[in-house]
Design an enzyme around this catalytic site. Sequence first.
Site, short mmCIF file in Angstrom:
data_model
loop_
_atom_site.label_atom_id
_atom_site.label_comp_id
_atom_site.label_asym_id
_atom_site.label_seq_id
_atom_site.Cartn_x
_atom_site.Cartn_y
_atom_site.Cartn_z
N SER A 169 0.85 -1.20 0.00
CA SER A 169 0.00 0.00 0.00
C SER A 169 0.88 1.24 0.00
CB SER A 169 -0.86 0.02 1.26
OG SER A 169 -1.34 1.33 1.49
N HIS B 117 -1.22 -1.24 -4.25
CA HIS B 117 -2.51 -0.92 -3.62
C HIS B 117 -2.57 0.59 -3.36
CE1 HIS B 117 -5.98 -1.98 -0.99
NE2 HIS B 117 -5.55 -1.04 -0.20
N ASP C 115 -4.62 3.58 -1.62
CA ASP C 115 -5.64 3.88 -0.61
C ASP C 115 -6.17 5.29 -0.82
OD1 ASP C 115 -3.80 1.90 1.62
OD2 ASP C 115 -5.88 1.56 1.02
N MET D 67 -8.68 8.19 -0.02
CA MET D 67 -9.51 8.64 1.10
C MET D 67 -9.97 10.07 0.87
SD MET D 67 -7.21 7.19 4.25
CE MET D 67 -6.37 5.62 4.09
N HIS E 287 -8.42 1.17 -3.82
CA HIS E 287 -9.31 0.94 -2.68
C HIS E 287 -9.96 2.28 -2.36
CE1 HIS E 287 -9.40 -0.04 1.95
NE2 HIS E 287 -10.62 0.09 1.42
N MET F 53 -11.96 4.53 -0.27
CA MET F 53 -12.55 4.81 1.04
C MET F 53 -13.16 6.21 0.98
SD MET F 53 -9.45 3.21 3.30
CE MET F 53 -8.29 3.33 1.94
N MET G 295 -11.34 -5.72 5.66
CA MET G 295 -10.56 -4.76 6.43
C MET G 295 -10.23 -5.38 7.78
SD MET G 295 -10.00 -2.25 4.52
CE MET G 295 -9.17 -1.24 5.74
N ASP H 276 -6.55 -6.46 4.49
CA ASP H 276 -5.96 -5.13 4.44
C ASP H 276 -5.86 -4.50 5.83
OD1 ASP H 276 -6.89 -2.20 2.46
OD2 ASP H 276 -5.27 -2.58 3.85
N GLY H 277 -4.59 -4.47 6.33
CA GLY H 277 -4.39 -3.69 7.55
C GLY H 277 -3.76 -4.49 8.68
N GLY I 103 1.39 -2.15 4.30
CA GLY I 103 1.90 -0.79 4.20
C GLY I 103 3.15 -0.63 5.05
C1 DX5 Z 1 -6.06 1.66 5.79
C2 DX5 Z 1 -5.61 1.14 4.44
C3 DX5 Z 1 -4.61 0.01 4.51
C4 DX5 Z 1 -3.37 0.37 5.22
C5 DX5 Z 1 -2.54 -0.84 5.45
O1 DX5 Z 1 -7.27 2.36 5.61
O2 DX5 Z 1 -6.71 0.63 3.74
O3 DX5 Z 1 -4.26 -0.38 3.19
O4 DX5 Z 1 -2.68 1.31 4.44
O5 DX5 Z 1 -1.40 -0.39 6.08
P1 DX5 Z 1 -0.67 -1.23 7.21
O6 DX5 Z 1 -0.15 -2.45 6.50
O7 DX5 Z 1 0.43 -0.29 7.65
O8 DX5 Z 1 -1.66 -1.54 8.25
ZN ZN Z 2 -6.37 -0.31 1.59
#
Ligand code: DX5
Ligand code: ZN
Length: 219
Positions: free
Chosen positions: A8, A33, A35, A37, A66, A68, A137, A175-176, A197
């Site tokens: 990510s 990936h 993200d 937002m 992704h 959000m 998630m 994810d996460g 990430g």
């Molecule tokens: C959070 C994102 C994830 C996040 C994952 O909203 O969707 O993709 O970046 O990051 P890590 O691996 O650091 O939890």
């Molecule tokens: Zn994500």
Amino acid sequence: MTPLLAPSLLSADFTKLEDQIKQCEQGGADWIHLDVMDGCFVPPITFGPIICQAVKKVTTLPIDVHLMIIEPERQIEPFVQAGADSVTVHVESCNHLHRVIQTIHSKKIKAGVALNPATPLAMIEPILSEVDLVLVMSVNPGWGGQQYLSVASEKIRTLAQWKKEKNLKLLIEVDGGIHQNNIQEIVGIGAEVIVVGNAVFHHGNIQENLNELRKQFNK
Ligand code: DX5
Ligand code: ZN
């Protein structure tokens, strides 16, 4: 199937994005990936199609977007134009999820649905035969570097079981909060695409971090 690794970019160093992406490629990353937002669906604001366009210029890896954001249907076309290979929307942000998935597929790219930690699988069961990806998630969306929430594990197991029972084509993406100390277990219960990430970008060498993650599930 061998699990796929999807770094990510949320956790990447944006002052040298091309170099970071090249290191991901050399480290054997399978997807990139993104993200996205909007400061409404989740508190932070990150980036839009313009970053997707820039990433598309410097990599041939599939770009896994992704969203959000609220009203994600408004951003499908812009991200398709920007080179997205898959667009994943949150079930919590769609009044007409089936139509949104149809719209994404009409653009000839892959369609995914994401669900937050507190959202039950039942919310997406009717759509499972239509989607290419389910993004489970394992953190509350908005930030990298959070702890993995074990509530995601039961959903991964159930999805893996349904996939077999119902002969579903979807991939199970998680994810996460995933890192070298929990990735083996998460893959073991059925995760097929792993978003990472912090575990890739926040310390040490990107290639070595990716190799270390892969080593954990190739044991
Ligand atoms: C959070 C994102 C994830 C996040 C994952 O909203 O969707 O993709 O970046 O990051 P890590 O691996 O650091 O939890
Ligand atoms: Zn994500």
